[in-house]
Structures are given as C-alpha cells and as structure tokens.
Design an enzyme around this catalytic site. Structure first.
Site, PDB file in Angstrom:
ATOM      1  N   ASP A   1      68.594 -75.305  23.159  1.00 27.26           N
ATOM      2  CA  ASP A   1      69.804 -75.147  23.807  1.00 27.26           C
ATOM      3  C   ASP A   1      70.652 -75.913  23.115  1.00 27.26           C
ATOM      4  O   ASP A   1      71.706 -76.030  22.545  1.00 27.26           O
ATOM      5  CB  ASP A   1      69.929 -74.832  25.301  1.00 27.26           C
ATOM      6  CG  ASP A   1      69.032 -75.961  26.371  1.00 27.26           C
ATOM      7  OD1 ASP A   1      68.156 -76.672  25.512  1.00 27.26           O
ATOM      8  OD2 ASP A   1      69.198 -76.162  27.267  1.00 27.26           O
TER       9      ASP A   1
ATOM     10  N   TYR B   1      56.469 -63.239  18.544  1.00 26.73           N
ATOM     11  CA  TYR B   1      56.658 -61.986  17.861  1.00 26.73           C
ATOM     12  C   TYR B   1      55.205 -61.528  17.658  1.00 26.73           C
ATOM     13  O   TYR B   1      55.236 -60.287  17.195  1.00 26.73           O
ATOM     14  CB  TYR B   1      57.410 -62.371  16.613  1.00 26.73           C
ATOM     15  CG  TYR B   1      58.705 -62.598  16.743  1.00 26.73           C
ATOM     16  CD1 TYR B   1      59.483 -62.791  17.793  1.00 26.73           C
ATOM     17  CD2 TYR B   1      59.455 -62.984  15.400  1.00 26.73           C
ATOM     18  CE1 TYR B   1      60.716 -63.003  17.903  1.00 26.73           C
ATOM     19  CE2 TYR B   1      60.908 -63.172  15.570  1.00 26.73           C
ATOM     20  CZ  TYR B   1      61.466 -63.261  16.989  1.00 26.73           C
ATOM     21  OH  TYR B   1      62.977 -63.434  17.011  1.00 26.73           O
TER      22      TYR B   1
ATOM     23  N   ASP C   1      70.066 -67.955  11.552  1.00 23.80           N
ATOM     24  CA  ASP C   1      71.033 -67.285  11.434  1.00 23.80           C
ATOM     25  C   ASP C   1      72.352 -68.150  11.797  1.00 23.80           C
ATOM     26  O   ASP C   1      73.512 -67.824  11.345  1.00 23.80           O
ATOM     27  CB  ASP C   1      70.919 -65.799  12.148  1.00 23.80           C
ATOM     28  CG  ASP C   1      70.572 -64.636  11.285  1.00 23.80           C
ATOM     29  OD1 ASP C   1      69.622 -64.925  10.427  1.00 23.80           O
ATOM     30  OD2 ASP C   1      70.755 -63.586  11.757  1.00 23.80           O
TER      31      ASP C   1
ATOM     32  N   ASP D   1      64.457 -67.994  14.287  1.00 25.62           N
ATOM     33  CA  ASP D   1      65.121 -66.958  13.809  1.00 25.62           C
ATOM     34  C   ASP D   1      66.597 -66.959  14.248  1.00 25.62           C
ATOM     35  O   ASP D   1      67.442 -66.582  13.549  1.00 25.62           O
ATOM     36  CB  ASP D   1      64.447 -65.578  14.754  1.00 25.62           C
ATOM     37  CG  ASP D   1      64.790 -64.152  14.064  1.00 25.62           C
ATOM     38  OD1 ASP D   1      65.419 -64.049  13.083  1.00 25.62           O
ATOM     39  OD2 ASP D   1      64.327 -63.131  14.763  1.00 25.62           O
TER      40      ASP D   1
ATOM     41  N   LYS E   1      61.486 -76.021  23.416  1.00 30.12           N
ATOM     42  CA  LYS E   1      61.906 -75.818  24.862  1.00 30.12           C
ATOM     43  C   LYS E   1      60.939 -76.502  25.590  1.00 30.12           C
ATOM     44  O   LYS E   1      60.225 -75.928  26.759  1.00 30.12           O
ATOM     45  CB  LYS E   1      62.110 -74.402  25.326  1.00 30.12           C
ATOM     46  CG  LYS E   1      62.868 -74.262  26.346  1.00 30.12           C
ATOM     47  CD  LYS E   1      64.295 -74.690  26.567  1.00 30.12           C
ATOM     48  CE  LYS E   1      65.026 -74.444  27.881  1.00 30.12           C
ATOM     49  NZ  LYS E   1      66.329 -74.972  27.916  1.00 30.12           N
TER      50      LYS E   1
END
Ligand code: NAD
Length: 372
Positions: free
Chosen positions: A226, A142, A254, A250, A193
C-alpha cells in the site's frame, strides 16, 4: 562472427505490424554489428488457433526452445472471444510462459523527456524516470491451490484463492532483481504485505537473506504494497529496481507504466532459469493486439523496438548496442516524430513503418558518428 537466432511470434492484430517493423531494426544490427541475427517466424494466439486448432502449436514451442531468444507481438481479438478458455489466444501467452519456465517479468518504466507531458503526473515528477519492476510470474496467488468457488452447507457461496511461495521461488527472483540492481543504480526495494500475509513475511525474510549473503553492496529496502503504491505516484524517482510477487507486480507495474504516459512505449522481458548456458527469454511489448487500429499501419512500434533493445541487453549482453538503440528511440522522440498515440501539438505524425524508418535513420547517424 557469432550468430544468434531470434524466433519472431507476431501473433494477432497490430502484433504483426510492430514485429515486422522491429525485424527491420534487427536486420540493421545484424548488418552493422559484431553479431549476426537470423530470424524465423511461428504462430501464436488467435491466428495460430485458426490455422492449427491450437493457440500454442507444438512446433511453436519447439522453435521457442531452440531459439536464442523470442520476440513476441501480441495476441487476442474480438473474433476469438467466444472460444472456450482452453483455446483462447491468451492461453498461448500463458502457455509459452509456463512451458519455458519464465518466472521473472522485467517491466521498465522509462519516461522520455520528450514525452513527460503525456504523463498524468507533473513533468518534474516523471521526467527522467527510469524504474525497473521485477514481477514474479509463475507463482503466488494466480497459481496457488486450493482455489475456486463453492457453496457451503448454509447455502452461502465462498470464493477462495491461495497465496503460496516456496523459499526457492523467492530466492531465484531475488537473485534476478539484485543482479539487475547491481547493473543499474545499486538500489532494490522489495514489496510485500508482511504485516498481514505470512507468505509475504517469508518473502521479506528470504529477500533479506539473499541480500545479506550475496549482495551486501546493494541498498535493500522493504515496503508494504500500500505504501509502495502511494510512493510510486508521490515520488517515483526514488526507486531504481523493485521486486515483488505476481499479484502485487501485476498491479504496480501497470501503475508505474502509466507514469510514462503511453502504452505504445512500454517494453518487457520474461526470463527463466539458466540452463546449459542459455536463459529462456521472451521479449514483448506490454500492450495488446489493439483491434481498434489493427491493419491500418498506424500502431506505435517503439514498445516492440525497445523490447528488442532489452533482448540485446539481457539475452546477448550487447550493452553498447542496447544503449545505441535506446538513444536512437529517444532522439527520434526529441526530433518531434510521433505516432498517433503519443502525438502532441507541433509534432509530426507518422505511421508504423515511418517510425521504424526514423529509428533506422538515427542508428545510421550514430554509427557514422562512431566511425568518424
Ligand atoms: P490494447 O493494449 O490492445 O489496447 C488498448 C488501447 O491502446 C487501444 O485503444 C489501442 O489502440 C491502444 N494501443 C495499444 N498499443 C498501441 C500501440 N502500439 N500503438 C498505438 N496504440 C496502441 O488492450 P485491449 O484493447 O484491452 O485488448 C485488445 C486485445 O489484446 C484483447 O484481445 C486482449 O486480450 C489482448 N491483449 C493481449 C496482450 C498480450 O498479447 N500481451 C496484452 C493485453 C491485451
């Protein structure tokens, strides 16, 4: 008696309503505990823009730095959506996080037994769920450079962002997560990852190193993002604390949030690095300003009330008071009192102030019991 100062930043829309309700809870603890809380208010978001031309006025920032902790409502609304990005209400939110160096975002996903049927997952998978997701908040893709969209010589457009982490950024968030795991169930899962992204391969190595050197008693595991996403919806109760990058956090927070069934129930904390014995901290509900219900006195204040419980726990180290407040919320829900967003058949629907009244009533009951 110790005195702590809390800066209230109600913001916009239902932010003002849920913070007003929570300030009554703050007053109760001030009158009934070992710590006196003083409060003051400042402007942030669209309301701040309307009154000062900035979504984060300098006075607000000064007051935030001076306070022992900050409680924020929410910012934003349709009336500010046509403004330039630089003065949008959300800039106030990003600005305060950046200016206060709030690099650790703590998002608990707790499923109250009384609300387990509101989850999209089966009751037995979520009832009693208590996960803490620790998201890195000031680094990663970000903020990484280079970033942008450009047109190449062959006429094709290319968009690019960069995942960047320094070892010290990983180390400091790892310490926050390990310390939390130590106070909770003693388990930490780091999500990356590492099989594809070098930056997160480094993340994994640094987290492992901090664990080996400083927290051998914590059961550390690593998951690819994943698989973590899959496990969160397959068997969420296997997790205690999870730590991950800005982008993955993020998304996963959620996802975990929705396991609990309602946006109006979710608190959060954003913490910075300790300086002169004080940790900069902003506590806020996860939800936004809810323009569709603002001004009607029907917003659920429990996310903000629970954000104050997190403040008691993490900023003021008042564990017993935090437990007491969280239990009061749980007891209110078990008694069948609900705001509209979490209403179900057979329950009693109340507004924002009545929900705060119900929490205060449970606090009175608990304190009388403790005194008896
Ligand atoms: P939202 O969270 O404000 O609302 C989503 C839905 O949930 C709405 O139907 C709303 O009525 C409901 N809801 C949210 N909180 C509730 C509560 N406490 N009680 C009862 N119902 C509740 O998200 P949105 O509609 O996408 O965004 C509205 C505005 O809020 C936008 O301007 C957005 O940018 C802003 N926003 C701010 C923050 C923040 O300040 N941290 C976070 C998200 C969105």
């Amino acid at each position: 008696m110790t005195t702590k100062h809390i800066l209230l930043l109600p913001g916009d829309g239902i932010g003002t309503e849920v913070v007003a309700a929570t300030s009554r809870i703050i007053d109760w603890f001030s009158a009934n505990g070992a710590v006196t809380f003083t409060t003051s208010e400042a402007l942030i978001g669209g309301t701040a823009y309307d009154q000062t031309g900035s979504p984060l006025p300098a006075q607000t920032l000064t007051a935030a730095h001076a306070a022992d902790a900050v409680l924020m409502g929410a910012v934003g609304g349709p009336q500010w959506e046509s403004l330039d990005y630089s003065v949008r209400p959300e800039r106030g939110l990003l600005g305060i996080r950046k200016e206060m160096g709030l690099f650790a975002n703590l998002r608990p996903a707790i499923c109250f037994d009384a609300l387990a049927d509101a989850s999209s997952l089966k009751r037995e998978l979520v009832s009693g769920l208590d996960i803490m997701i620790v998201r890195e908040l000031t680094g990663g893709i970000y903020f990484g450079e280079p970033r942008g969209v450009k047109t190449e010589s062959d006429g094709h457009r290319v968009g690019f962002n960069t995942e960047v982490y320094h070892d010290y950024e990983v180390q400091r968030i790892a310490h926050v997560a390990f310390d939390l795991a130590k106070k909770r169930g003693g388990k930490l899962c780091s999500v990356d990852k590492a099989n594809v992204l070098e930056a997160t391969e480094m993340w994994r190595q640094e987290v492992q190193k901090i664990g080996d050197e400083h927290y051998p008693e914590i059961a550390l595991s690593h998951l690819y993002v994943d698989n973590a996403a899959m496990q969160l919806v397959r068997a969420p109760k296997q997790f205690d604390v999870m730590v991950t990058t800005n982008l993955f956090g993020d998304i996963l927070s959620d996802c975990a949030a929705m396991l609990t069934g309602s946006l109006g129930m979710l608190p959060s904390a954003s913490l910075g690095a300790e300086k002169n014995g004080k940790i900069p901290a902003v506590y806020e509900p996860v939800h936004g300003s809810a323009p569709d219900i603002a001004g009607r006195g029907i917003a659920n204040p429990l996310a903000t009330i629970q954000s104050f419980a997190m403040m008691l726990r993490y900023s003021f180290n008042l564990q017993a008071q935090a437990d007491m407040l969280e239990k009061a919320v749980s007891d209110v829900l078990s008694s069948g009192i609900r705001t509209g967003d979490i209403m179900s058949a057979g329950c009693k629907q109340v507004g924002t102030d009545e929900m705060a009244d119900a929490v205060l009533e449970q606090l009175e009951v608990a304190s009388k019991k403790a005194a008896a």
